[in-house]
Design a protein around this motif. Structure first.
Motif, mmCIF file in Angstrom:
data_model
loop_
_atom_site.group_PDB
_atom_site.id
_atom_site.type_symbol
_atom_site.label_atom_id
_atom_site.label_comp_id
_atom_site.label_asym_id
_atom_site.label_seq_id
_atom_site.Cartn_x
_atom_site.Cartn_y
_atom_site.Cartn_z
ATOM 1 N N LYS A 3 0.974 -1.472 0.091
ATOM 2 C CA LYS A 3 -0.034 -0.005 -0.120
ATOM 3 C C LYS A 3 0.851 1.252 -0.080
ATOM 4 C CE LYS A 3 -3.635 2.377 2.408
ATOM 5 N NZ LYS A 3 -4.603 2.395 3.638
ATOM 6 N N TYR A 19 2.266 1.880 -3.365
ATOM 7 C CA TYR A 19 1.550 2.379 -4.254
ATOM 8 C C TYR A 19 1.390 3.797 -4.153
ATOM 9 C CZ TYR A 19 -2.439 3.618 -6.812
ATOM 10 O OH TYR A 19 -3.605 4.388 -7.527
ATOM 11 N N ASN A 20 1.326 4.307 -2.824
ATOM 12 C CA ASN A 20 1.332 5.609 -2.457
ATOM 13 C C ASN A 20 2.752 6.279 -3.127
ATOM 14 O OD1 ASN A 20 -1.107 5.642 -1.509
ATOM 15 N ND2 ASN A 20 -0.562 4.996 0.509
#
Length: 173
Positions: A108, A111-112
């Protein structure tokens, strides 16, 4: 000259970090501390950012991903606090954060960070494209001016020859 000394300390620290393993950690951190002290005393931003980046790389290699991530985020915050934006450096910091997130298997966060990396990387290329276009415009304008100068020089030579020819005719008459 103070910035040159700071850059020399950064280069020495970089040399220690990329040198033979195991890394001489004492020498690495001594040089980073000296560079950081010079950067803070004389407000040399590039040295300070480089010191943060090298520390982040070191902690990434050592497996201390939390410390590395904190350093890279500190570098991003510092860069964003400046009155100008260095998209190349921001893209580099976000790329390092992507690497740290991948090693931690935090997809996560990966991805950011990747989203921000893509944004700043694109801006970096847009800036370099803009600079290339500006340089091309400058070169084109310069070549046009050089041609105009040559043309004026030729015209000046013709005027001088016509004057001489006129004096010669006047002298004969």
């Amino acid at each position: 000259s103070k910035s040159n000394i700071g850059i020399a300390y950064i280069n020495l620290a970089d040399l220690y970090s990329k040198g033979p393993k195991p890394i001489n950690e004492t020498a690495l951190f001594e040089n980073l501390e000296k560079a950081t002290a010079i950067a803070k005393k004389y407000n040399i931003k590039i040295i300070y950012r480089s010191a943060i980046g090298l520390q982040g790389f070191y902690y990434t290699e050592k497996g201390n991903y939390v410390k590395a991530e904190m350093l890279f985020i500190e570098g991003i915050k510092y860069q964003k606090s400046l009155p100008y934006t260095d998209n190349y450096l921001l893209a580099t910091f976000y790329d390092c954060l992507k690497d740290v997130a991948a090693k931690r298997k935090d997809f996560k966060a990966y991805y950011n960070y990747d989203t921000e990396y893509v944004k700043y990387n694109q801006l970096k290329y847009d800036e370099s494209t803009q600079k290339v276009l500006q340089n091309a415009d400058v070169r084109y304008e310069s070549s046009k001016k050089l041609e105009r100068i040559k043309q004026l020089e030729l015209e000046n030579e013709l005027v001088q020859k016509n004057k001489l020819l006129g004096y010669g005719i006047a002298g004969v008459l």
